[in-house]
Design a protein around this motif. Structure first.
Motif, mmCIF file in Angstrom:
data_model
loop_
_atom_site.group_PDB
_atom_site.id
_atom_site.type_symbol
_atom_site.label_atom_id
_atom_site.label_comp_id
_atom_site.label_asym_id
_atom_site.label_seq_id
_atom_site.Cartn_x
_atom_site.Cartn_y
_atom_site.Cartn_z
ATOM 1 N N VAL B 702 62.527 -4.518 45.743
ATOM 2 C CA VAL B 702 62.300 -3.106 45.446
ATOM 3 C C VAL B 702 61.580 -2.475 46.627
ATOM 4 O O VAL B 702 60.812 -3.131 47.323
ATOM 5 N N ARG B 703 61.904 -1.246 46.878
ATOM 6 C CA ARG B 703 61.227 -0.538 47.963
ATOM 7 C C ARG B 703 60.945 0.887 47.500
ATOM 8 O O ARG B 703 61.788 1.541 46.901
ATOM 9 N N TYR B 704 59.758 1.340 47.812
ATOM 10 C CA TYR B 704 59.330 2.684 47.454
ATOM 11 C C TYR B 704 59.043 3.391 48.773
ATOM 12 O O TYR B 704 58.199 2.959 49.548
ATOM 13 N N ASP B 705 59.798 4.436 49.057
ATOM 14 C CA ASP B 705 59.789 5.031 50.378
ATOM 15 C C ASP B 705 59.427 6.499 50.375
ATOM 16 O O ASP B 705 59.920 7.251 49.541
ATOM 17 N N GLY B 706 58.676 6.895 51.361
ATOM 18 C CA GLY B 706 58.383 8.322 51.524
ATOM 19 C C GLY B 706 58.766 8.782 52.921
ATOM 20 O O GLY B 706 58.592 8.044 53.883
ATOM 21 N N SER B 707 59.292 9.983 52.984
ATOM 22 C CA SER B 707 59.702 10.520 54.292
ATOM 23 C C SER B 707 59.156 11.921 54.468
ATOM 24 O O SER B 707 59.168 12.733 53.533
ATOM 25 N N SER B 708 58.722 12.207 55.673
ATOM 26 C CA SER B 708 58.193 13.548 55.956
ATOM 27 C C SER B 708 59.295 14.605 55.994
ATOM 28 O O SER B 708 59.014 15.784 56.117
ATOM 29 N N ARG B 709 60.546 14.175 55.893
ATOM 30 C CA ARG B 709 61.640 15.150 55.952
ATOM 31 C C ARG B 709 61.720 16.026 54.704
ATOM 32 O O ARG B 709 62.400 17.042 54.723
#
Lengths: 537, 1142
Positions: B702-709
């Motif tokens: 599992v991966r929880y990702d955040g992006s500044s876009r």
């Protein structure tokens, strides 16, 4: 692990929220709108009509021949470009009032400039397409208006005129040198007269033109003496040179910053000229006695022996527009017997040996040609004159005539000023009557002559409902005047009954279909609610 | 096999555990114990040289005896105590007659039987002529080599059935004691097939091991770790340095072509220094950036400019489960590159490998001569009622060469291209290490010259890399420091090289009537187009320089048994500068010397400087444990990444000297602009692996990702996945059946998961990097007040609702190995669905701005991949092949309700992305297709035409098909999808053959189905200015040649050309290509070893030697869209040398 780790804002842009505060910001936003002021494209549009031709297939030629459909690239680029400009103007007009503490005078000027530009863009849209969506606010994806229908042309025209009134009220009459090129009150009024004329609102056109005249800000360019008319379209006539008080609206160019290719296209010394004047234009010029060639004793077609004879005894504007034998040019080798480059033009060239400029019709333009700019591609910095005082005078005369109010005094304060500049015989109502000439036709002739190669002819034909002219074969010079050594190169060119070369045929103009462009395929596909213009479905 | 995984394997992928294993001679071990414990040993002298693996034993404890026993016992040795301080070591069985020893349980350190005296003490050398000599223990020496006769260090050599064993040294040599006359030696090595060699009475046994091409037993690099290939549950393809060695490769992306099933590399240029290979894993999943996510030693990077010689392995993570650990970035698949590191316990090895060769253009357009051109031009003008340009007299001038200045006869592509250009690469590396520190140093230089005259095309690349590994620091930390530096320069003419500008394009736009040079020696000119040879020679240059430092440091802390923690910091700093100096080229009339034309008002210098800095920090916690046969591995991690890009541009004109282009000397038009952008990503991830007895395998990610876009409330996305595998060959019912005689390994795999993609459609920086913000940027405008003026405006709409693009993928796979792993098969099927594609849905243009990305589209990619390999050895001949076949079908499923984009490349639901869209045709019209008006002779077509063409259509024109039957051809109703640009059925076949010191390999690669489209002057003539006829245009329609390929010539009228895209012009881009063929010879070691040369191999190699295709002759079939202005693909022939010194 700070919470704002992912807050990575713009590094090369300013957010809309933090913009619209200072005068400098507003000015930058206004400048951004100027990007959409039409430029050399205006002159190119001359090829939509019957003054100039470049025979190989191109979008403008396709439109002028009537042999095109709604896939033509120019249609969509004109549509998309004008709306891109309109959006930019709408964005400004919606936001500029957020700025505080700026002088009213400046705020008005900014608003007036942008309002004018928006009206200017809508003018072309409605001239081309008729009914178009009238968008006066910024749109976003999902807004109903994005997929809305078109607004009736009359309503768009009213909007344009009303906006031009506002702009005229907001704009200053003139600017300092640092603001050279900005829109003025005169431009708003002058443009109003053009639009009103297009839509047959002659009283409005008359009043607007008169308002420009009454500003007493504009004068015909006479700094070049007898050659002033031609010089206006050279570097000496650039607004920045200081002597030009005639041009009301122009797109400015600057060497190596913003340039065009006009001079080279007219006299490119190793290819075929992209603007070849037509015989139809040549025939339009009066003789020096003020009479048309069909009537003037100074013009005896049968007696003409050679090319140069065509230029004899003609309205001086002819030689200042169409390159006459003996004139300086940049086209190098001409059609004379030797194959050596020459600074002086004598005869038209038809053989493509790369030694000089070839013409398709036998004629070349000299108007708008700065000889020094011919030798380099796209390095011409001449102003492109979008509107000048001469047109306002013509608008006034035409508007008066159309209302049946034309007097000799009107002519003397308009058309005869233009004729005085070049030393041409006056237009005198009584003379016209005596010669059996139609005043309206002569005013239209005057307009065609004065404004040749300024991109107006197509729109004039549309509004005069003379579309059938576009269906006629396009002709060039009399084949017999081509010297014997050059004859092999025109051997395959057909001629008409009088011996004039037929340069372009198989043209058509369907009324009313061809009075409007079709809505571009791309736009119809994206928004079927736009519908299609009559005849183009 | 166990030995291989536990031995001093050179594969660092075992990580820490492998490196603790120690290889020493027995003598060294005993000496150490003697010093530490004040004891002495006696044994046969030859045994002192025996290499033993001491494992973790350090013999420091008082009870060193059990440790020593454990170490020597696998080698068939026994330990006996003679006195309190004296011990004897002997081969098993040596004492049997005397003692009747039955040391059945030596591991428990039980009391040792006393050995009677008589052996020499350790220091008193051997017992020459002792009674022990009659015992049949023979010493055998030998050498083990691998493919290409490279010596293999670290190969485990055991005597079958005894447990007696050793390991080859750095030179591949070994010594072993063999009891009896009929022993069998067993050689095993990771990545190679094990081999048994019966030993009779020879003293020397030299062996060549075959690579285990199927690599089932290999360890594969996966996200944040490694995994035994047998335990993989996802779809992972990998290659090692062996597959990459020896080819004249200019960039890694090119090198990967055809090597990995499911990875498509499209490479279409030989441009020096360029890496135009486009990589796609399992098709184009999105309308946006479809590039795979590339990690170099765990840090995002660009693989193109890596030195191929530095690369140890490449893994491609194809399915969602394998890639999910990189969730946000992995939607287009992941490529993991592992660079080489130093080898433990190895003396320095200095390697050189390099090649020198030449490149030739793959193809170039064959233009017609001037006379034929002039006749054809007249014909083209006549056909559209334009006056003819040339008279017979003019044409005669060309034929007799009487006017070489104005009526020359030049073949411009021939004038522009050289027949060949050199290319070379040299790499030197130093590699070695001790127990605690290993090093790998390398330097590579690549120099490629261009095929264009004027020598303005060239590229140089320097790569340096240093990798240091410090092991067991403070007994618990391993440090890995890896520093790479790339310095490259790419030079081209000032006009650059575009598909529609620059000298290559211009060579197609220049009339054959113009000479390269006039008779007076000045540059030739003729209007319309600049002289491409002059541009390439005197036009100035456009030079791109890039310095790139990639550094990463990681520390792995062994916190507890099976628990370790890794922290890695990586950075990538790029400094690039593009300096373009364009010189003014003046052309003069050859006769009068008058000025004719110039390309510019003055010379100009323009420089753009870019800097980019990526910083990446990750921490990973790993834990593994076993409960009986249940094995667990767990991983948890955090990662953050930031990137900042800045650039500025400056230009100035009018420099007094063309030789000194420096800004301070320029006088006109100073101009400066610049831009910048940044982004940040932050992620948490976890993985759990479970297997039962290596039989049932399960993996969860599992991966929880955040992006500044994205806008703050839409920044994060969660991407889970699961996969499972079943090694059915581990089941008893198979193990115990006769199937095992031919089936060696079998596994079924299944995975399903979700991945994310943050990249939107290409656009201006701010629409890409902060699309949720409404911003104003600088825009150009008209000069006001006679000054260059800039304005501010919004140019793209913002979309605050934008969020992650998601990919869901199902993968089913099977791995099989037969006949003792000689034949291997692997197959995968996948269904990949990309949702919420960040798509610029075209809007009515009344909107007035560029549209932003919207989460609108849905694309399906379904496909399969097969690979089959065979490898074997028969006597001295080793041979093998690998073949691969894969396919992906791409389909747009949803466009978010937006109307289709009906352009030449369409986006339409139900069709592949960017499919070719156009008209159908029925060949060329013949006179019989027209009705002739008997009076005027006018021909009226009996077939539907475009309204715009009325009056123009004549025999020899293309007949377009009226699809909707309304009697007229229209763009809105008579077009359909006519072709798919994405290659289908990509295949490759790789074979190799080794015999004694010779090695031979070839690599065939191709595409089974695909379309291309060549536009404009690339294919056509007379349809635009400067589009000149090629030899193929002789076959145009004329009343005499009605069965023609090319329509009748119509001057500057593009009705019949690709401008109206139709199936008539669609190219078949299928091809089969002999990508590489190579022959190598390794000098026998006995010739070279005195020069300290361990290995010397010479080879000749050729790339792109042969291609079979129906594609348009002048261009490469991988160039599926061109206008003719692209730099040509090249063929290369090289001679290379690999030398290892020790």
């Amino acid at each position: 692990c700070s919470k704002d780790f992912l807050d990575r804002g713009a590094l090369d842009a300013v957010t809309n929220e933090s913009f619209w505060e200072t005068e400098a910001q507003l000015e930058q936003a206004v400048n951004g709108c100027y990007a959409y002021l039409k430029g050399k494209n205006v002159v190119d549009m001359e090829k939509l009509a019957d003054n100039a031709i470049y025979p190989p297939m191109s979008d403008y030629l396709a439109i002028s021949t009537g042999n095109y459909d709604f896939t033509l690239g120019t249609l969509n680029s004109e549509w998309a470009n004008q709306y891109a400009g309109i959006r930019r103007c709408n964005h400004f007009l919606e936001n500029y009032r957020k700025a505080q503490g700026i002088r009213d005078e400046k705020m008005n000027q900014f608003a007036g400039e942008v309002r004018f530009l928006r009206a200017f863009l809508y003018s072309y849209l409605s001239f081309f397409f008729g009914d178009v969506p009238l968008v006066t606010n910024t749109l976003n994806i999902g807004d109903e208006q994005v997929y809305g229908p078109r607004t009736p042309r009359a309503q768009v025209a009213d909007f344009i005129l009303q906006q031009l009134d506002s702009a005229a009220a907001e704009l200053p009459v003139s600017y300092d040198a640092a603001d050279l090129g900005r829109i003025t009150k005169g431009a708003a009024l002058g443009w109003k007269s053009r639009v009103a004329l297009f839509y047959g609102k002659y009283d409005v056109a008359e009043a607007a033109a008169k308002a420009v005249m009454d500003l007493n800000e504009y004068h015909l360019y006479t700094a070049g003496g007898a050659n002033s008319y031609n010089e206006l379209f050279s570097h000496k006539g650039r607004l920045s040179a200081g002597a030009n008080k005639e041009t009301i609206l122009a797109r400015l160019y600057l060497i190596d910053v913003a340039t065009h290719n006009m001079s080279r296209e007219c006299q490119v010394p190793d290819q075929t000229s992209r603007f070849c004047p037509t015989q139809s234009l040549v025939n339009t010029y009066l003789c020096t006695d003020g009479m048309p060639i069909e009537k003037s004793p100074l013009y005896n077609e049968g007696a003409q022996q050679e090319y140069a004879d065509v230029f004899e005894n003609r309205d001086p504007r002819m030689a200042q527009t169409i390159l006459a034998p003996g004139a300086e040019w940049g086209g190098k080798d001409d059609g004379d017997q030797d194959a050596a480059p020459s600074a002086i033009f004598n005869l038209p060239k038809f053989n493509s040996d790369k030694k000089g400029c070839v013409t398709a019709t036998g004629y070349y333009f000299t108007k708008y040609v700065e000889v020094s700019a011919v030798g380099t591609y796209n390095k011409d910095q001449n102003d492109i004159h979008i509107m000048r005082y001469a047109e306002v005078l013509l608008n006034y005369a035409e508007a008066r005539e159309m209302q049946g109010k034309l007097t000799q005094a009107d002519l003397d304060m308009t058309i005869n000023l233009l004729r005085d500049r070049v030393g041409m015989h006056h237009m005198i109502l009584s003379e016209l009557a005596a010669w059996g000439l139609n005043v309206r036709e002569e005013i239209r002739r005057e307009r065609r002559v004065e404004l040749a190669l300024e991109g107006q002819r197509y729109f004039d034909i549309l509004r005069w409902k003379q579309g059938s002219l576009l269906a006629e074969d396009v002709k060039g010079m009399k084949k017999a005047f081509v010297p014997g050594y050059m004859q092999p190169y025109v051997e395959s060119v057909p001629v008409d009954a009088d011996g004039y070369m037929i340069v372009n045929s198989n043209r058509r103009f369907v009324d009313p279909k061809n009075y409007l462009w079709p809505i571009p395929l791309t736009q119809v596909q994206r928004n079927p609610a736009l519908g299609q213009n009559p005849g183009w479905e | 096999q166990d030995f291989a995984t536990a031995g001093t394997a050179m594969h660092h992928v075992y990580g820490y555990q492998a490196q603790r294993k120690q290889l020493q001679t027995l003598g060294e071990v005993l000496q150490r114990i003697e010093k530490q414990h004040d004891v002495s040993f006696i044994c046969r002298s030859e045994l002192l040289q025996l290499k033993v693996n001491t494992g973790r034993q350090d013999f420091r404890g008082k009870a060193f005896v059990p440790s020593l026993l454990a170490v020597i016992r696998p080698y068939g040795l026994k330990l006996k105590q003679i006195t309190a301080q004296q011990f004897a070591i002997s081969a098993t069985g040596e004492f049997k007659p005397q003692e009747g020893d039955n040391d059945r349980n030596p591991g428990n350190g039980a009391a040792l039987p006393l050995l009677r005296p008589g052996f020499s003490a350790l220091h008193s050398a051997a017992l020459a002529g002792s009674r022990w000599s009659r015992i049949q223990v023979r010493r055998i020496t030998g050498m083990v080599r691998g493919a290409g006769n490279i010596p293999l260090p670290g190969v485990t050599v055991t005597v079958k059935g005894t447990g007696n064993g050793t390991v080859t040294d750095a030179d591949g040599r070994f010594e072993i004691n063999v009891p009896g006359n009929d022993a069998i030696l067993l050689f095993s090595y990771v990545g190679y097939l094990p081999k048994e060699v019966p030993v009779s009475d020879q003293q020397q046994v030299d062996v060549v091991l075959n690579e285990d091409m199927r690599q089932l037993n290999q360890v594969v690099v996966v996200g944040y770790g490694t995994q035994k290939k047998v335990n993989l549950t996802g779809a992972v393809a990998s290659v090692s340095e062996k597959e990459l060695a020896g080819r004249p490769i200019t960039s890694m992306s090119t090198a990967l072509q055809g090597l990995l099933p499911g990875l498509t590399a499209i490479n279409n240029t030989g441009f020096p220094g360029a890496s135009n290979a486009t990589l796609r894993i399992r098709g184009t999943g999105t309308t946006n950036n479809s590039n795979p996510f590339i990690l170099i030693d765990g840090v995002p990077g660009d693989l193109n400019y890596l030195n191929p010689a530095d690369i140890e392995s490449v893994s491609v993570l194809k399915d969602a489960a394998s890639a999910a650990i990189y969730g946000s970035r992995a939607a287009n698949g992941v490529i993991l590159i592992t660079t080489k590191r130093g080898k433990q316990n190895q003396q320095p090895v200095l390697s050189y490998n390099g090649y020198y060769g030449i490149q030739q253009p793959y193809a170039k357009p064959k233009m017609l001569g001037a006379a034929e051109y002039m006749e054809m031009l007249n014909e083209a003008q006549r056909n559209v009622n334009l006056p003819e340009t040339y008279t017979e007299e003019d044409i005669q001038k060309v034929k007799d060469g009487s006017d070489p200045d104005f009526f020359a006869n030049t073949n411009w592509p021939d004038a522009l291209y050289k027949s060949y250009a050199p290319q070379q690469q040299h790499n030197v590396s130093l590699n070695g290490g001790s127990r605690d520190l290993t090093y790998y140093l390398s330097y590579g230089r690549q120099n490629q010259e261009g095929l264009v005259t004027g020598d303005n095309y060239w590229a140089v690349r320097n790569n340096a890399r240093v990798r240091l590994n410090a092991l067991r620091l403070f007994d618990i930390v391993d440090i890995d420091a890896n520093l790479g530096y790339i310095d490259r320069t790419r030079n081209q003419p000032a006009g650059q090289t575009d598909y529609n500008s620059g000298p290559i394009y211009s060579s197609l736009t220049m009339s054959p009537l113009n000479p390269v040079k006039f008779t007076n020696g000045t540059w030739g000119y003729g209007g319309g187009s600049s002289n491409p040879v002059a541009m390439a020679t005197d036009g100035g240059y456009d030079q791109f320089k890039s310095q790139e430092v990639t550094g990463n440091v990681s520390a792995k802390v062994h916190i507890w048994k099976n628990l370790d923690f890794t922290v890695q910091y990586g950075t990538n700093i790029i400094n690039q500068r593009n300096a373009a100096f364009s010189r003014k080229i003046d052309y003069y009339y050859p006769d009068s010397g008058d000025f004719w034309y110039t390309n510019a008002t003055s010379n100009q210098l323009a420089m753009r400087d870019h800097t980019g800095r990526m910083e990446n920090l990750s921490t990973v916690l790993n834990y593994s444990f076993s409960l009986q046969r249940h094995n667990f591995k767990a991983l948890a991690g955090y990662q953050q990444e930031t990137y900042r890009y800045e650039s500025f541009y400056a230009s100035k004109q009018n420099f007094p000297s063309d030789e000194v282009p420096v800004f301070s000397l320029g006088s006109d038009n100073p101009n400066a602009t610049g831009d910048a952008y940044q982004y940040a990503l932050r992620s948490w991830f976890g993985r759990l692996n479970y297997d039962f007895d290596e039989k049932y395998l399960l993996e969860l990610n599992v991966r929880y990702d955040g992006s500044s876009r994205y806008a703050p409330d839409r920044r994060y996305g969660t991407f889970p996945s699961a996969s499972a595998g079943w090694r059915f060959t581990q089941e008893n019912f198979i193990k115990n059946s006769s199937v095992t005689r031919w089936l060696s390994e079998g596994k079924l795999r299944a995975s399903y998961g979700s991945l994310g993609n943050q990249y939107g459609a290409d656009g201006v920086a701010y629409s890409e990097w902060y699309p949720y913000l409404e911003v104003l940027t600088g825009v150009s405008t008209m000069p006001i007040g006679q000054e260059l003026t800039r304005g501010m405006a919004q140019t793209t709409l913002a979309n605050p609702l934008l969020r992650w693009e998601k990919v869901n993928m199902l993968n089913l796979g099977i791995d099989l190995a037969f006949f003792k792993n000689r034949l291997t098969f692997s197959g995968d099927w996948f269904d990949k669905r990309t949702k919420d594609i960040q798509l610029k849905v075209p809007q009515p243009d009344v909107l007035g701005l560029q549209v932003p990305d919207q989460n609108a589209g849905e694309v399906s990619n379904k496909g399969w991949e097969l690979s089959l390999g065979w490898t074997d050895q028969v006597n001295e001949v080793s041979y093998g092949f690998t073949t691969q076949l894969s396919d992906v079908r791409n389909k747009m499923l949803n466009l978010g309700g937006a109307p289709p984009v009906l352009d030449e490349r369409i986006l339409q639901v139900g069709y592949p992305i960017d499919a070719f869209y156009g008209y159908r045709t029925d060949g060329l019209a013949q006179e019989s297709d027209f009705t002739k008006d008997p009076s005027t002779g006018r021909l009226t077509p009996n077939f539907p035409i475009f309204d715009a063409d009325k009056g123009k259509v004549a025999p020899g024109d293309l007949k377009y098909r009226d699809l909707n039957g309304d009697g007229i051809i229209t763009a809105d109703k008579d077009r359909e999808v006519i072709g798919d640009a994405f290659p289908r059925y990509t295949y490759s076949f790789r074979g190799q053959l080794g015999w004694k010191n010779l090695d031979f390999s070839f690599f065939i690669q191709g595409v089974g189905k695909g379309n291309g489209y060549i536009n404009s002057i690339g294919l056509h003539t007379f349809q635009a200015f400067g589009s000149y006829p090629q030899e193929v245009h002789r076959d145009r329609w004329t009343p005499e040649n009605t069965d023609a390929w090319y329509p009748r010539f119509t001057y500057l009228d593009s009705r019949n050309t690709t401008a109206r895209q139709s199936d008539y012009w669609l190219q078949n881009a299928a091809y089969l290509r002999l990508k590489n063929i190579q022959l190598g010879y390794t000098l026998p070691a006995r010739w070279t070893s005195r020069l300290r040369i361990q290995q010397l191999r010479m080879y000749v190699s050729a790339d792109n030697l042969f291609t079979k295709t129906d594609y348009f002759y002048a261009y490469d079939p991988e160039t599926i869209i061109t206008n003719g202005g692209t730099y040509p693909q090249v063929k290369t022939f090289v001679f290379g040398l690999n030398i290892n010194f020790k």
